[in-house]
Design an enzyme around this catalytic site. Structure first.
Site, mmCIF file in Angstrom:
data_model
loop_
_atom_site.group_PDB
_atom_site.id
_atom_site.type_symbol
_atom_site.label_atom_id
_atom_site.label_comp_id
_atom_site.label_asym_id
_atom_site.label_seq_id
_atom_site.Cartn_x
_atom_site.Cartn_y
_atom_site.Cartn_z
ATOM 1 N N GLU A 46 -93.551 -43.751 42.463
ATOM 2 C CA GLU A 46 -92.623 -42.756 43.011
ATOM 3 C C GLU A 46 -91.208 -43.281 42.837
ATOM 4 O OE1 GLU A 46 -92.990 -41.712 47.202
ATOM 5 O OE2 GLU A 46 -91.722 -39.964 46.828
ATOM 6 N N CYS A 245 -93.385 -37.990 48.465
ATOM 7 C CA CYS A 245 -92.563 -36.924 49.046
ATOM 8 C C CYS A 245 -91.582 -36.344 48.035
ATOM 9 C CB CYS A 245 -91.804 -37.461 50.251
ATOM 10 S SG CYS A 245 -92.898 -38.002 51.566
ATOM 11 N N ASN A 376 -98.596 -33.222 47.861
ATOM 12 C CA ASN A 376 -98.677 -34.652 48.140
ATOM 13 C C ASN A 376 -99.360 -34.891 49.466
ATOM 14 O OD1 ASN A 376 -98.069 -37.467 48.419
ATOM 15 N ND2 ASN A 376 -96.213 -36.920 49.540
ATOM 16 N N GLU A 377 -98.537 -35.068 50.488
ATOM 17 C CA GLU A 377 -99.063 -35.524 51.781
ATOM 18 C C GLU A 377 -98.919 -34.362 52.760
ATOM 19 O OE1 GLU A 377 -96.687 -38.518 53.912
ATOM 20 O OE2 GLU A 377 -98.214 -39.932 53.291
HETATM 21 O O1 AHR Z 1 -94.642 -44.234 49.779
HETATM 22 C C1 AHR Z 1 -93.565 -43.684 50.470
HETATM 23 C C2 AHR Z 1 -93.896 -42.343 51.054
HETATM 24 O O2 AHR Z 1 -94.910 -42.482 52.012
HETATM 25 C C3 AHR Z 1 -94.457 -41.326 50.100
HETATM 26 O O3 AHR Z 1 -93.481 -40.632 49.449
HETATM 27 C C4 AHR Z 1 -95.220 -40.408 50.996
HETATM 28 O O4 AHR Z 1 -96.269 -39.770 50.335
HETATM 29 C C5 AHR Z 1 -95.624 -41.275 52.152
HETATM 30 O O5 AHR Z 1 -95.276 -40.701 53.342
#
Ligand code: AHR
Length: 657
Positions: A46, A245, A376-377
């Site tokens: 990322e 993110c 993603n999350e």
């Molecule tokens: O790894 C950092 C962040 O942690 C990532 O962007 C996210 O997916 C998680 O909350």
């Protein structure tokens, strides 16, 4: 008589203590249990902590296209004076003198006096790292409007001395890429670049760039060699990209859109990086994404290092820690289309629109994309509904592509359980779980998948890292305690390889001065880089995965933390070896008799050991090798040997069958 009895008793006690037996570990290499997927150990990339721009992407000039919100950010006028921008009549930002519509801002240089010294200075990403004897490619897009103007480009060291320069002629009245090469005479981590305008006249200039020639695979405008090498050394089974993110964006406008990251470099539209001002304690107002590392380059990187690509796409829902901006279900088509088109970009024929673009960019052969992540999350009903829309469309058109869903940021609690329930019905192929927790949590969760429902979806442990001080705490360290706790946890992932098909640590990269998030797997500065203790844990797993798990028991039980002992074992059918992983999370040395059924009568094995008796120890940029793996041999006689597990240690044994 009494005396004789007590002497005999003493002898018995002493003899008994000497004869006290080591605890036994039994391994059976003749009984393969479950398959370990080739994707088991991968990496998650990322653009956080200046991982891409200012990191892996080797561009040395920051704000090369003057498209940052404040266009002069990272630039100074030359000669410098008290007033920062003293040359307002000579150096002007034009926002319509466009090289192309997506890159509208350029600098107009109006030089009315040949004797006047006018220039621009850029100090890169906290200084520019330059190496003695290396060649650097300078380039800029220029358009000569009138007169005669040339460029003098200089690299200056931290003492303001010129350590390399080149002259570049500007001759064309249309936008042209002008280029030159500079050979550096010194190494300095804190250089700057000066671009002087020589002569008299007017020109427009944009995309001012400086790259080392010595990039990964020598690609022009490519990736930083030392950083890719650290990734390649891991031999990762997959790369998950581009986030995180960053995929979601703080708002939907700031989400990652892969189509804006492919095609010609100068046409890629710059975007603010969502980690720019996310943490008040680590602000980075100059953090933007140029997308020089875009989706084509990600696919190419995967191919280079033999990893399966796993792109993650926006599902129409911005980060739920930020705006939670949501696209109505009836407006989701363009998002879904992006996913369908991405598969065409990666795998499509040359007769398709996106396959043709891939070929035009230099890769006619398909990238062999096999999986894609939706969101993603993300969490809650909004996510489940959107996932379902994507799933229907993707399954209908590309039934062979595996789908990966998320479960939100946590690995327990109501939100997580709701996701588990929804995903059991929605049936993605893999479900991405994230674990950011204490070292204790990692030690205690080596059994997480032991009793898991085997009929359910498969697990992708997509982001995990033990936090020494707490999630997003800036004091978190990549120390031995965290790394050894992760090694212990991972024995459970490997033992349950029938359920867990993919795993990756997070985040991957961090610049030592410009990070937002810690801990991270690999740290770097402008010239060098190093692997953390956690990196070596990942490497020891990924380089020694094996193809099938085999039984490993201590007193008939799995090694899941009793007496601080953890273990997993596998065979590698390709190399015909037995692989044993043992972790001691205690501060005491533990000795074991190791019995392996299925190896030669006399066998010599290799032992890789990662350990430090000080569990607070960590590697640093100035002392990167404090805790690194060492190698030794171990002899087996009739399948038996003894093994000593030092305090806070992780060992991998490889023995020919
Ligand atoms: O790894 C950092 C962040 O942690 C990532 O962007 C996210 O997916 C998680 O909350």
């Amino acid at each position: 008589m009494i005396k004789i009895t007590s002497i005999l008793l003493m002898i018995a006690v002493c003899f008994g203590s000497h004869a006290q037996k080591n605890s036994k570990i039994d391994i059976d290499a003749t009984k393969p249990l479950v398959t370990i997927q080739p994707t088991m150990y991968g990496i998650f990339f990322e653009d956080i902590n200046f991982a891409a721009d200012g990191g892996l992407y080797a561009e040395l000039i920051k704000n090369r296209s003057f498209e940052f919100e404040y266009p002069w950010m990272a630039w100074k006028h030359l000669p410098q004076s008290e007033t920062r921008f003293n040359l307002v009549n000579e150096l002007t930002i034009y926002n319509n003198a466009r090289l192309n519509p997506k890159n509208p801002k350029v600098v107009r240089v109006d030089k009315r006096n040949a004797n006047q010294e006018i220039g621009l200075q850029n100090d890169g990403f906290d200084g520019i790292g330059i190496k003695k004897g290396e060649k650097y490619d300078f380039s800029a897009w220029t358009k000569l409007n009138k007169g005669n103007l040339n460029l003098l480009v200089e690299i200056i060291n931290s003492k303001n001395q010129v350590i390399g320069s080149t002259n570049v002629a500007v001759t064309n009245a249309n936008w042209t890429k002008t280029e030159g090469v500079i050979t550096a005479t010194e190494t300095d981590a804190n250089c700057k670049v000066n671009v002087y305008f020589k002569g008299e006249g007017q020109l427009d200039i944009d995309m001012i760039s400086l790259f080392p020639q010595d990039t990964w695979k020598g690609r022009k405008g490519g990736l930083r060699k030392d950083l890719v090498q650290l990734l390649a050394d891991l031999k990762p089974g997959f790369v998950r990209f581009p986030g995180g993110c960053i995929v979601e964006g703080r708002t939907l406008a700031e989400r990652y859109q892969w189509k804006k990251t492919v095609g010609k470099l100068e046409n890629r539209e710059l975007l603010i990086n969502r980690w720019n001002m996310e943490f008040k304690h680590r602000p980075a107002p100059d953090y933007y994404q140029t997308f020089g590392l875009g989706f084509f380059e990600y696919f190419q990187l995967c191919e280079d290092i033999g990893a399966s690509p796993l792109p993650i796409l926006s599902c129409g829902l911005a980060c739920q820690f930020n705006s939670s901006e949501t696209t109505a279900l009836e407006d989701l088509d363009p998002f879904v289309q992006d996913a369908l088109d991405l598969i065409e970009f990666a795998n499509g024929g040359l007769d398709t629109k996106w396959g043709a673009l891939r070929a035009e960019m230099g890769h006619p052969a398909p990238f062999n994309l096999k999986m894609i992540g939706v969101g993603n999350e993300q969490w809650g009903q909004e996510y489940f509904e959107r996932y379902e829309v994507f799933s229907k469309a993707l399954r209908a058109k590309f039934p062979d592509i595996k789908l990966v869903s998320g479960t939100g940021p946590g690995s327990k609690g109501e939100m997580f359980e709701a996701a588990e329930k929804a995903m059991t019905t929605l049936k993605p192929d893999l479900v991405d779980e994230h674990y950011y927790d204490s070292p204790q949590w990692f030690r205690e969760n080596a059994t997480r998948y032991d009793n898991y429902d085997r009929q359910r979806y498969k697990i992708f442990a997509g982001e995990y890292a033990a936090q020494s001080n707490g999630v997003t705490n800036p004091d978190n360290k990549n120390n031995v305690e965290c790394a050894i706790a992760e090694a212990a946890f991972m024995t459970g992932l490997e033992r349950n390889a029938d359920v867990v098909h993919m795993t990756s640590y997070a985040p991957l990269f961090a610049h030592v001065n410009r990070w937002q998030w810690t801990p991270d797997l690999i740290w770097f500065d402008n010239l060098t880089s190093f692997g953390t203790v956690n990196y070596y844990v990942q490497k020891m797993y990924a380089n020694n995965a094996g193809t099938n798990t085999i039984p490993i028991k201590n007193n008939g039980e799995n090694l899941t933390g009793k007496n601080n002992l953890y273990g997993a074992a596998s065979i590698d059918e390709n190399t015909n070896e037995v692989i044993v992983k043992l972790v001691n999370t205690s501060s005491e040395t533990q000795n074991f008799d190791l019995s392996i059924n299925g190896i030669a009568k006399k066998a010599v094995g290799k032992v890789i050991t990662l350990k430090d008796k000080d569990q607070k120890m960590f590697n640093t940029i100035s002392d990167p090798n404090k805790v690194i793996p060492t190698e030794s041999n171990v002899n087996f006689e009739k399948g038996l040997s003894t093994i000593s597990l030092e305090p806070f240690s992780f060992k991998v044994l490889r023995i020919k069958k």
